[in-house]
Design a protein around this motif. Sequence first.
Motif, PDB file in Angstrom:
ATOM      1  N   ILE A   1     -79.094 -30.158   5.801  1.00  0.00           N
ATOM      2  CA  ILE A   1     -79.088 -29.442   7.069  1.00  0.00           C
ATOM      3  C   ILE A   1     -79.945 -28.207   6.835  1.00  0.00           C
ATOM      4  O   ILE A   1     -79.597 -27.341   6.026  1.00  0.00           O
ATOM      5  CB  ILE A   1     -77.661 -29.038   7.496  1.00  0.00           C
ATOM      6  CG1 ILE A   1     -76.732 -30.245   7.565  1.00  0.00           C
ATOM      7  CG2 ILE A   1     -77.696 -28.261   8.818  1.00  0.00           C
ATOM      8  CD1 ILE A   1     -77.086 -31.293   8.586  1.00  0.00           C
ATOM      9  N   LEU A   2     -81.089 -28.130   7.496  1.00  0.00           N
ATOM     10  CA  LEU A   2     -82.001 -27.006   7.308  1.00  0.00           C
ATOM     11  C   LEU A   2     -81.582 -25.801   8.143  1.00  0.00           C
ATOM     12  O   LEU A   2     -81.772 -24.656   7.737  1.00  0.00           O
ATOM     13  CB  LEU A   2     -83.429 -27.425   7.644  1.00  0.00           C
ATOM     14  CG  LEU A   2     -83.968 -28.621   6.851  1.00  0.00           C
ATOM     15  CD1 LEU A   2     -85.367 -28.978   7.313  1.00  0.00           C
ATOM     16  CD2 LEU A   2     -83.930 -28.346   5.357  1.00  0.00           C
ATOM     17  N   SER A   3     -81.071 -26.068   9.338  1.00  0.00           N
ATOM     18  CA  SER A   3     -80.511 -25.004  10.166  1.00  0.00           C
ATOM     19  C   SER A   3     -79.515 -25.652  11.123  1.00  0.00           C
ATOM     20  O   SER A   3     -79.664 -26.825  11.452  1.00  0.00           O
ATOM     21  CB  SER A   3     -81.613 -24.256  10.923  1.00  0.00           C
ATOM     22  OG  SER A   3     -82.172 -25.078  11.925  1.00  0.00           O
ATOM     23  N   PRO A   4     -78.479 -24.953  11.513  1.00  0.00           N
ATOM     24  CA  PRO A   4     -78.189 -23.579  11.143  1.00  0.00           C
ATOM     25  C   PRO A   4     -77.824 -23.491   9.661  1.00  0.00           C
ATOM     26  O   PRO A   4     -77.487 -24.510   9.038  1.00  0.00           O
ATOM     27  CB  PRO A   4     -76.986 -23.220  12.015  1.00  0.00           C
ATOM     28  CG  PRO A   4     -76.289 -24.526  12.239  1.00  0.00           C
ATOM     29  CD  PRO A   4     -77.392 -25.542  12.309  1.00  0.00           C
ATOM     30  N   GLU A   5     -77.899 -22.313   9.125  1.00  0.00           N
ATOM     31  CA  GLU A   5     -77.551 -22.124   7.719  1.00  0.00           C
ATOM     32  C   GLU A   5     -76.064 -22.397   7.530  1.00  0.00           C
ATOM     33  O   GLU A   5     -75.225 -21.873   8.257  1.00  0.00           O
ATOM     34  CB  GLU A   5     -77.877 -20.696   7.273  1.00  0.00           C
ATOM     35  CG  GLU A   5     -77.628 -20.476   5.812  1.00  0.00           C
ATOM     36  CD  GLU A   5     -78.046 -19.095   5.339  1.00  0.00           C
ATOM     37  OE1 GLU A   5     -77.573 -18.685   4.275  1.00  0.00           O
ATOM     38  OE2 GLU A   5     -78.831 -18.440   6.035  1.00  0.00           O
TER      39      GLU A   5
END
Length: 143
Positions: free
Chosen positions: A74-78
């Motif tokens: 998952i790149l974003s959300p953090e």
Amino acid sequence: MPSLCWYEASPARFVLESIRVSKTGRPFSLRRYGDSVYWLGTVADLPIGVAHVPAEVMIWYPEAFPAVHPDVFILSPEIPAAEFGHSWHRWKDGKICFVQPSHWNLATTADEVIEKIADWYFNYAAKKAGLIDEMPAVGRAHV
């Protein structure tokens, strides 16, 4: 003689992966980094009433694919670093656990992985919102 990448060794599988992802209707695009390929896209499946941004996802094909499952980030959300382990279905290095490694099936294609990621994100958002205490081992939580 140089070794072939999985998609060169099995072009029919590569085409199948691409066709099946395109049929999902989800916004995913195939990218290349050196000899590696990966999918970049978003999933936005959320429980009703939960305000959460869509997840930007990377599905990275390892060299040994399809004998080994892809890595999913998952790149974003953090996602907070402390949210890892079985209760979050997430490895310490940030990869999400969408299938138990010993249960990986060589016939599983990226479209199926994307649906599992959508379930994971739905469950993650439900847990963060306090709608569930525990993310289910398989599938989508009933909220």
